[in-house]
Motif scaffolding. Sequence first.
Motif, PDB file in Angstrom:
ATOM      1  N   SER A 213       0.881  -1.193   0.011  1.00  0.00           N
ATOM      2  CA  SER A 213      -0.137   0.049  -0.125  1.00  0.00           C
ATOM      3  C   SER A 213       0.629   1.281   0.037  1.00  0.00           C
ATOM      4  CB  SER A 213      -0.847  -0.063   1.296  1.00  0.00           C
ATOM      5  OG  SER A 213      -1.720  -1.150   1.385  1.00  0.00           O
ATOM      6  N   LEU A 215       0.992   3.617  -2.029  1.00  0.00           N
ATOM      7  CA  LEU A 215       0.249   4.776  -2.579  1.00  0.00           C
ATOM      8  C   LEU A 215      -0.945   5.021  -1.902  1.00  0.00           C
ATOM      9  CD1 LEU A 215       0.796   4.029  -6.342  1.00  0.00           C
ATOM     10  CD2 LEU A 215       2.248   5.562  -4.949  1.00  0.00           C
ATOM     11  N   GLY A 216      -1.302   4.023  -0.706  1.00  0.00           N
ATOM     12  CA  GLY A 216      -2.320   4.436   0.086  1.00  0.00           C
ATOM     13  C   GLY A 216      -3.678   3.313  -0.306  1.00  0.00           C
ATOM     14  N   SER A 217      -3.540   2.637  -0.930  1.00  0.00           N
ATOM     15  CA  SER A 217      -4.447   1.468  -1.319  1.00  0.00           C
ATOM     16  C   SER A 217      -5.775   1.943  -1.379  1.00  0.00           C
ATOM     17  CB  SER A 217      -4.445   0.539  -0.179  1.00  0.00           C
ATOM     18  OG  SER A 217      -4.760  -0.705  -0.868  1.00  0.00           O
ATOM     19  N   LYS A 271       0.481  -1.103  -6.603  1.00  0.00           N
ATOM     20  CA  LYS A 271      -0.594  -2.059  -7.591  1.00  0.00           C
ATOM     21  C   LYS A 271      -1.090  -1.187  -8.643  1.00  0.00           C
ATOM     22  CE  LYS A 271      -4.778  -3.109  -8.760  1.00  0.00           C
ATOM     23  NZ  LYS A 271      -6.038  -1.802  -8.988  1.00  0.00           N
ATOM     24  N   SER A 272      -0.880  -1.593  -9.847  1.00  0.00           N
ATOM     25  CA  SER A 272      -1.919  -0.972 -10.942  1.00  0.00           C
ATOM     26  C   SER A 272      -2.055  -1.807 -12.073  1.00  0.00           C
ATOM     27  CB  SER A 272      -0.982   0.495 -11.363  1.00  0.00           C
ATOM     28  OG  SER A 272      -2.143   1.030 -12.287  1.00  0.00           O
ATOM     29  N   THR A 273      -3.338  -1.514 -12.575  1.00  0.00           N
ATOM     30  CA  THR A 273      -3.636  -2.401 -13.566  1.00  0.00           C
ATOM     31  C   THR A 273      -3.712  -1.326 -14.619  1.00  0.00           C
ATOM     32  OG1 THR A 273      -5.800  -2.415 -12.855  1.00  0.00           O
ATOM     33  CG2 THR A 273      -4.626  -4.223 -12.472  1.00  0.00           C
ATOM     34  N   ARG A 277      -0.071   4.239 -15.811  1.00  0.00           N
ATOM     35  CA  ARG A 277       0.156   4.394 -14.151  1.00  0.00           C
ATOM     36  C   ARG A 277       1.328   3.336 -13.676  1.00  0.00           C
ATOM     37  NH1 ARG A 277      -5.120   6.005 -13.828  1.00  0.00           N
ATOM     38  NH2 ARG A 277      -5.998   4.143 -13.298  1.00  0.00           N
ATOM     39  N   GLN A 280       4.328   4.724 -15.091  1.00  0.00           N
ATOM     40  CA  GLN A 280       4.796   5.621 -14.197  1.00  0.00           C
ATOM     41  C   GLN A 280       5.506   5.370 -13.047  1.00  0.00           C
ATOM     42  OE1 GLN A 280       1.820   8.273 -11.366  1.00  0.00           O
ATOM     43  NE2 GLN A 280       1.594   8.814 -13.635  1.00  0.00           N
ATOM     44  N   ASN A 281       4.915   4.327 -12.485  1.00  0.00           N
ATOM     45  CA  ASN A 281       5.324   3.770 -11.044  1.00  0.00           C
ATOM     46  C   ASN A 281       6.864   3.388 -11.135  1.00  0.00           C
ATOM     47  OD1 ASN A 281       2.864   4.512 -10.051  1.00  0.00           O
ATOM     48  ND2 ASN A 281       2.266   2.386  -9.990  1.00  0.00           N
TER      49      ASN A 281
HETATM   50  P1  A2P Z   1      -5.193   1.625 -10.848  1.00  0.00           P
HETATM   51  O1  A2P Z   1      -4.806   0.039 -10.777  1.00  0.00           O
HETATM   52  O2  A2P Z   1      -6.342   1.813 -11.515  1.00  0.00           O
HETATM   53  O3  A2P Z   1      -3.890   2.431 -11.351  1.00  0.00           O
HETATM   54  P2  A2P Z   1      -1.515   0.605  -3.484  1.00  0.00           P
HETATM   55  O4  A2P Z   1      -0.309   0.075  -4.328  1.00  0.00           O
HETATM   56  O5  A2P Z   1      -1.099   1.690  -2.358  1.00  0.00           O
HETATM   57  O6  A2P Z   1      -2.319  -0.405  -3.043  1.00  0.00           O
HETATM   58  O7  A2P Z   1      -2.421   1.685  -4.342  1.00  0.00           O
HETATM   59  C1  A2P Z   1      -3.047   1.165  -5.352  1.00  0.00           C
HETATM   60  C2  A2P Z   1      -4.034   1.865  -5.910  1.00  0.00           C
HETATM   61  O8  A2P Z   1      -3.569   3.487  -6.407  1.00  0.00           O
HETATM   62  C3  A2P Z   1      -4.956   1.685  -7.062  1.00  0.00           C
HETATM   63  O9  A2P Z   1      -6.337   1.874  -6.686  1.00  0.00           O
HETATM   64  C4  A2P Z   1      -4.303   1.814  -8.270  1.00  0.00           C
HETATM   65  O10 A2P Z   1      -5.405   2.228  -9.336  1.00  0.00           O
HETATM   66  C5  A2P Z   1      -3.880   3.465  -7.818  1.00  0.00           C
HETATM   67  N1  A2P Z   1      -2.807   3.815  -8.608  1.00  0.00           N
HETATM   68  C6  A2P Z   1      -1.593   2.930  -8.816  1.00  0.00           C
HETATM   69  N2  A2P Z   1      -0.464   3.826  -9.198  1.00  0.00           N
HETATM   70  C7  A2P Z   1      -1.127   5.114  -9.251  1.00  0.00           C
HETATM   71  C8  A2P Z   1      -0.269   6.260  -9.858  1.00  0.00           C
HETATM   72  N3  A2P Z   1       0.604   6.414 -10.353  1.00  0.00           N
HETATM   73  N4  A2P Z   1      -1.237   7.492  -9.671  1.00  0.00           N
HETATM   74  C9  A2P Z   1      -2.539   7.280  -9.368  1.00  0.00           C
HETATM   75  N5  A2P Z   1      -3.085   6.219  -8.660  1.00  0.00           N
HETATM   76  C10 A2P Z   1      -2.405   5.103  -8.998  1.00  0.00           C
END
Ligand code: A2P
Length: 329
Positions: A213, A215-217, A271-273, A277, A280-281
Amino acid sequence: MACTKFLTLNNGEKMPVIGIGTWQASDEEIETAIDVALSAGYRHIDTAPVYGNEKAIGRVLKRWLDAGKVKREDLYIVTKLPPIANRPHEVEPTIKQSLADLQLDYVDMYLVHTPFTLFINPDGSFQFDDEGRVKVDKSTDHAAIWAEMEKLVENGLAKSIGVSNFSKEQVARLLKNCKIRPATNQIEHHVYLQQRDLVDFCKAENIAITAYSPLGSKGIAKFNAAAGVERDLPDLMDIPEVKQIAEAHKKTPAQVLLRWIIDTGVVAIPKSTNEARLKQNLDVFDFQLSAEEVAKLCALDKNIRICDFSFFRGVEQHPEFTFKNQFTN
Ligand code: A2P
């Protein structure tokens, strides 16, 4: 842009400092996302049986490995012993099921997912008491589970072993009894929940921290709602200090949050799908935070735990559960 930065673990293994988290992604989403992630240069993939996506990930890995697009030794695959199987006799059969689903001979890291244990019915559903609370198995014995985890390294099923969601006291207790020290403790770690005491203790013991988490999940809101947990969650990407630092570097708030984590010697698994993003990460290696900016981010700590397991109503009855707050009881 491949992730070419690694953290060397206490056993000499190297872990890419950015991995892709896969919780809360459907099979379809994850198959596409893993494909995109591998193309973008991700090599570290974090999964778990409770995420329900090991088979989908395994299909993508097989395609990439069979096509010779990636070598097994260049991948870093992490999965976990789920809370429903947190018992010594279940360690080996459970990792073998994960390996079958992932279509792999070994994982790079196998983690004890939670310090607590839950009961399930023969059909795999959770057991609940008359008040609708999950039934917890209070017989959890970390030392006995760990002895079985150590055998996985000895028999080649896992290169490294570690824990997740363990407190400082739980890690310290494990260290007293282990032959193989945990290589990592995967915990919730971000600017609003820095857990300095736990992080500093693990680092001093040469146990790497993996930040989940980071990015705050935000996606957890849906999960909480389904379990009847009503809770407003903070948006880390909307914190003025984070936005201001992002603007100064022409990066996004997410990139600043991730850079802060890796600059403090911690591995992050956002996490991102979403393709843009995801890319970007991973694109966080071309800028540096100043000491002043790092200090500003460190000062944001508010002890806000987002993944508090309140979605398992009743989990607080387990003696090894340590995340008790206003939402868990
Ligand atoms: P999404 O999968 O649509 O990109 P964490 O890793 O803290 O669990 O956060 C994951 C959440 O943050 C998911 O809802 C994801 O959505 C979103 N997220 C991931 N990367 C980014 C980003 N670079 N900017 C904004 N939101 C992001």
